[in-house]
Design a protein around this motif. Sequence first.
Motif, PDB file in Angstrom:
ATOM      1  N   GLU A   1     -15.188  -1.966   5.775  1.00 33.55           N
ATOM      2  CA  GLU A   1     -15.123  -2.837   4.607  1.00 33.55           C
ATOM      3  C   GLU A   1     -13.771  -2.706   3.918  1.00 33.55           C
ATOM      4  OE1 GLU A   1     -17.709  -0.350   1.402  1.00 33.55           O
ATOM      5  OE2 GLU A   1     -18.801  -1.322   3.026  1.00 33.55           O
ATOM      6  N   PRO A   2     -13.359  -3.768   3.212  1.00 29.00           N
ATOM      7  CA  PRO A   2     -12.029  -3.738   2.602  1.00 29.00           C
ATOM      8  C   PRO A   2     -11.969  -2.834   1.376  1.00 29.00           C
ATOM      9  CG  PRO A   2     -13.131  -5.835   2.134  1.00 29.00           C
ATOM     10  CD  PRO A   2     -14.046  -5.061   3.021  1.00 29.00           C
ATOM     11  N   GLY A   3     -10.786  -2.365   1.081  1.00 29.94           N
ATOM     12  CA  GLY A   3     -10.570  -1.552  -0.109  1.00 29.94           C
ATOM     13  C   GLY A   3      -9.084  -1.288  -0.276  1.00 29.94           C
ATOM     14  N   PRO A   4      -8.705  -0.635  -1.380  1.00 31.78           N
ATOM     15  CA  PRO A   4      -7.287  -0.384  -1.638  1.00 31.78           C
ATOM     16  C   PRO A   4      -6.680   0.564  -0.605  1.00 31.78           C
ATOM     17  CG  PRO A   4      -8.642   0.086  -3.575  1.00 31.78           C
ATOM     18  CD  PRO A   4      -9.570  -0.143  -2.443  1.00 31.78           C
ATOM     19  N   GLU A   5      -5.428   0.320  -0.253  1.00 30.49           N
ATOM     20  CA  GLU A   5      -4.670   1.197   0.645  1.00 30.49           C
ATOM     21  C   GLU A   5      -3.296   1.383   0.011  1.00 30.49           C
ATOM     22  OE1 GLU A   5      -5.195   2.764   3.595  1.00 30.49           O
ATOM     23  OE2 GLU A   5      -7.273   2.119   3.721  1.00 30.49           O
ATOM     24  N   GLY A   6      -3.058   2.533  -0.562  1.00 27.55           N
ATOM     25  CA  GLY A   6      -1.820   2.732  -1.309  1.00 27.55           C
ATOM     26  C   GLY A   6      -0.560   2.676  -0.469  1.00 27.55           C
ATOM     27  N   GLN A   7      -0.666   3.072   0.796  1.00 23.44           N
ATOM     28  CA  GLN A   7       0.554   3.293   1.585  1.00 23.44           C
ATOM     29  C   GLN A   7       0.769   2.272   2.702  1.00 23.44           C
ATOM     30  OE1 GLN A   7       2.849   5.748   0.836  1.00 23.44           O
ATOM     31  NE2 GLN A   7       1.580   5.927  -0.986  1.00 23.44           N
ATOM     32  N   LEU A   8       0.358   1.042   2.507  1.00 21.64           N
ATOM     33  CA  LEU A   8       0.578   0.056   3.568  1.00 21.64           C
ATOM     34  C   LEU A   8       2.074  -0.131   3.789  1.00 21.64           C
ATOM     35  CD1 LEU A   8      -2.132  -2.707   3.255  1.00 21.64           C
ATOM     36  CD2 LEU A   8      -2.131  -0.625   4.611  1.00 21.64           C
ATOM     37  N   TYR A   9       2.420  -0.310   5.060  1.00 25.36           N
ATOM     38  CA  TYR A   9       3.819  -0.278   5.466  1.00 25.36           C
ATOM     39  C   TYR A   9       4.432  -1.673   5.569  1.00 25.36           C
ATOM     40  CZ  TYR A   9       7.860   0.765   8.451  1.00 25.36           C
ATOM     41  OH  TYR A   9       9.121   0.866   8.965  1.00 25.36           O
ATOM     42  N   GLY A  10       5.712  -1.769   5.170  1.00 22.63           N
ATOM     43  CA  GLY A  10       6.530  -2.947   5.477  1.00 22.63           C
ATOM     44  C   GLY A  10       5.895  -4.259   5.061  1.00 22.63           C
ATOM     45  N   GLN A  11       5.808  -5.175   6.012  1.00 22.57           N
ATOM     46  CA  GLN A  11       5.323  -6.515   5.723  1.00 22.57           C
ATOM     47  C   GLN A  11       3.829  -6.554   5.402  1.00 22.57           C
ATOM     48  OE1 GLN A  11       8.394  -8.262   8.980  1.00 22.57           O
ATOM     49  NE2 GLN A  11       6.598  -9.521   8.677  1.00 22.57           N
ATOM     50  N   CYS A  12       3.115  -5.483   5.710  1.00 24.05           N
ATOM     51  CA  CYS A  12       1.668  -5.467   5.422  1.00 24.05           C
ATOM     52  C   CYS A  12       1.373  -5.094   3.968  1.00 24.05           C
ATOM     53  CB  CYS A  12       0.942  -4.491   6.345  1.00 24.05           C
ATOM     54  SG  CYS A  12       0.947  -4.915   8.100  1.00 24.05           S
ATOM     55  N   VAL A  13       2.398  -4.739   3.205  1.00 24.18           N
ATOM     56  CA  VAL A  13       2.205  -4.249   1.834  1.00 24.18           C
ATOM     57  C   VAL A  13       1.528  -5.289   0.939  1.00 24.18           C
ATOM     58  CG1 VAL A  13       4.419  -4.971   0.809  1.00 24.18           C
ATOM     59  CG2 VAL A  13       3.329  -2.843   0.051  1.00 24.18           C
ATOM     60  N   LEU A  14       1.607  -6.562   1.321  1.00 25.82           N
ATOM     61  CA  LEU A  14       0.972  -7.624   0.547  1.00 25.82           C
ATOM     62  C   LEU A  14      -0.515  -7.373   0.321  1.00 25.82           C
ATOM     63  CD1 LEU A  14       3.636  -8.970   1.455  1.00 25.82           C
ATOM     64  CD2 LEU A  14       2.377 -11.049   1.901  1.00 25.82           C
ATOM     65  N   TRP A  15      -1.144  -6.637   1.235  1.00 22.07           N
ATOM     66  CA  TRP A  15      -2.593  -6.445   1.172  1.00 22.07           C
ATOM     67  C   TRP A  15      -3.001  -5.085   0.589  1.00 22.07           C
ATOM     68  CZ3 TRP A  15      -0.157  -9.292   4.961  1.00 22.07           C
ATOM     69  CH2 TRP A  15      -0.567 -10.628   5.076  1.00 22.07           C
ATOM     70  N   LYS A  16      -2.064  -4.348  -0.007  1.00 23.79           N
ATOM     71  CA  LYS A  16      -2.364  -2.964  -0.399  1.00 23.79           C
ATOM     72  C   LYS A  16      -3.505  -2.841  -1.409  1.00 23.79           C
ATOM     73  CE  LYS A  16       1.299  -2.330  -3.920  1.00 23.79           C
ATOM     74  NZ  LYS A  16       0.641  -3.189  -4.860  1.00 23.79           N
ATOM     75  N   ASP A  17      -3.696  -3.852  -2.264  1.00 18.24           N
ATOM     76  CA  ASP A  17      -4.761  -3.766  -3.271  1.00 18.24           C
ATOM     77  C   ASP A  17      -6.151  -3.891  -2.662  1.00 18.24           C
ATOM     78  OD1 ASP A  17      -2.814  -3.492  -5.169  1.00 18.24           O
ATOM     79  OD2 ASP A  17      -2.818  -5.600  -5.760  1.00 18.24           O
ATOM     80  N   ASN A  18      -6.225  -4.580  -1.529  1.00 16.77           N
ATOM     81  CA  ASN A  18      -7.532  -4.782  -0.897  1.00 16.77           C
ATOM     82  C   ASN A  18      -7.296  -5.138   0.567  1.00 16.77           C
ATOM     83  OD1 ASN A  18     -10.327  -4.935  -0.864  1.00 16.77           O
ATOM     84  ND2 ASN A  18     -10.344  -7.124  -1.256  1.00 16.77           N
ATOM     85  N   ALA A  19      -7.498  -4.166   1.438  1.00 16.88           N
ATOM     86  CA  ALA A  19      -7.102  -4.349   2.839  1.00 16.88           C
ATOM     87  C   ALA A  19      -8.197  -3.945   3.817  1.00 16.88           C
ATOM     88  CB  ALA A  19      -5.851  -3.515   3.121  1.00 16.88           C
ATOM     89  N   CYS A  20      -8.174  -4.616   4.975  1.00 14.42           N
ATOM     90  CA  CYS A  20      -9.068  -4.249   6.078  1.00 14.42           C
ATOM     91  C   CYS A  20      -8.360  -3.327   7.067  1.00 14.42           C
ATOM     92  CB  CYS A  20      -9.538  -5.504   6.813  1.00 14.42           C
ATOM     93  SG  CYS A  20     -10.765  -6.445   5.882  1.00 14.42           S
ATOM     94  N   CYS A  21      -7.066  -3.058   6.821  1.00 10.73           N
ATOM     95  CA  CYS A  21      -6.311  -2.202   7.743  1.00 10.73           C
ATOM     96  C   CYS A  21      -6.011  -0.861   7.072  1.00 10.73           C
ATOM     97  CB  CYS A  21      -4.996  -2.875   8.141  1.00 10.73           C
ATOM     98  SG  CYS A  21      -3.900  -3.219   6.735  1.00 10.73           S
ATOM     99  N   THR A  22      -5.811   0.152   7.878  1.00 11.99           N
ATOM    100  CA  THR A  22      -5.383   1.453   7.364  1.00 11.99           C
ATOM    101  C   THR A  22      -3.857   1.488   7.320  1.00 11.99           C
ATOM    102  OG1 THR A  22      -5.249   2.384   9.585  1.00 11.99           O
ATOM    103  CG2 THR A  22      -7.370   2.614   8.430  1.00 11.99           C
ATOM    104  N   ALA A  23      -3.322   2.483   6.626  1.00  7.35           N
ATOM    105  CA  ALA A  23      -1.865   2.646   6.560  1.00  7.35           C
ATOM    106  C   ALA A  23      -1.293   2.817   7.964  1.00  7.35           C
ATOM    107  CB  ALA A  23      -1.519   3.849   5.691  1.00  7.35           C
ATOM    108  N   ASN A  24      -2.008   3.554   8.807  1.00  9.62           N
ATOM    109  CA  ASN A  24      -1.556   3.799  10.170  1.00  9.62           C
ATOM    110  C   ASN A  24      -1.467   2.503  10.970  1.00  9.62           C
ATOM    111  OD1 ASN A  24      -0.635   5.508  12.113  1.00  9.62           O
ATOM    112  ND2 ASN A  24      -2.644   6.092  12.864  1.00  9.62           N
ATOM    113  N   THR A  25      -2.481   1.664  10.845  1.00  6.99           N
ATOM    114  CA  THR A  25      -2.471   0.364  11.529  1.00  6.99           C
ATOM    115  C   THR A  25      -1.295  -0.471  11.045  1.00  6.99           C
ATOM    116  OG1 THR A  25      -4.870   0.364  11.852  1.00  6.99           O
ATOM    117  CG2 THR A  25      -3.777  -1.773  11.916  1.00  6.99           C
ATOM    118  N   SER A  26      -1.026  -0.439   9.733  1.00 12.30           N
ATOM    119  CA  SER A  26       0.075  -1.244   9.195  1.00 12.30           C
ATOM    120  C   SER A  26       1.414  -0.762   9.737  1.00 12.30           C
ATOM    121  CB  SER A  26       0.071  -1.215   7.662  1.00 12.30           C
ATOM    122  OG  SER A  26       0.519   0.026   7.146  1.00 12.30           O
ATOM    123  N   MET A  27       1.540   0.535   9.935  1.00  8.81           N
ATOM    124  CA  MET A  27       2.771   1.092  10.507  1.00  8.81           C
ATOM    125  C   MET A  27       2.928   0.618  11.949  1.00  8.81           C
ATOM    126  SD  MET A  27       5.084   3.499   9.515  1.00  8.81           S
ATOM    127  CE  MET A  27       4.524   5.021   8.809  1.00  8.81           C
TER     128      MET A  27
END
Length: 209
Positions: free
Chosen positions: A25-51
Motif C-alpha cells: 500500500e502507498p505511503g510516505p517515502e522520505g528518501q526517494l531518489y532523483g526523478q522519483c522524488v515527485l512521489w515522496k509524500d505518497n508512493a508505491c515504490c521504496t527508496a531502493n526501487t527509486s534508486m
Amino acid sequence: ATAAGTVARDSLLNICMDAKHHKTEPGPEGQLYGQCVLWKDNACCTANTSMEAHQDQSYLYKFNWDHCGVMPEKCKRHFIQDTCLYECSPNLGPWIDQADTSWRKERIRDVPLCQEDCKQWWEDCQDAVTCKVNWHKGWNWTTGTNQCPKGAMCQKFKFVFPTAAALCEQIWSGSYRYTSHHRGSGRCIQMWFDPTQENPNVAVAQYYA
C-alpha cells in the motif's frame, strides 16, 4: 452514487498494483531518489526501487536501454520518469488490469497520458535507436539482459514510432493511451509535475474512478 458504487470507486483510489517491486500500500517515502522524488509524500515504490529506476540495466528488470547503442540522456530521462510513474504512483488504480505473466499479477492499460508528456517524450527520443516496437516481449534474453532478436534492425525511433501516439501506445503494449487532453485539465495523467505543488494525478484518478 450508491454506497456500493462509492466503495468500488474508492477501491480504485490510492492503491498500488500487485507487481514485482510495488509496496502493498502507498505511503510516505522520505528518501526517494532523483526523478522519483515527485512521489515522496505518497508512493508505491521504496527508496531502493527509486534508486534502481535510474540505473542502466538495473536489477528491477535487467532491461538494457542501450540495446542499439547508447540512448541519449535527454531521451533516457523520459524512460526513467516512465519507470518512476509506474513504480511509485498510487494514482493508477482506474487502469489496473490483470496480467498473466510470471513476474506480476497486475499491469496498467490505457492510462490517458497528457498530450505534452507524450509529445515531449517523442521529441526527445526521435533520434534514439531501437530494434523493436513493443518492448514488453520478443527480446533475446539468453545473456540475462535484453538483446535485439535475430534479424531485427536497429533504426531511429522516428522510423519505428512515426508519431508521438505510436510511441506512447505501442512501446509498452498499450499501457498508455495518447490523448488530446492538456496538463492541468484534470483529464490526463502527467508523467512530470512540479514537486512543490500537489500531485495533479490524484484528481485525474478520482475523475476516471
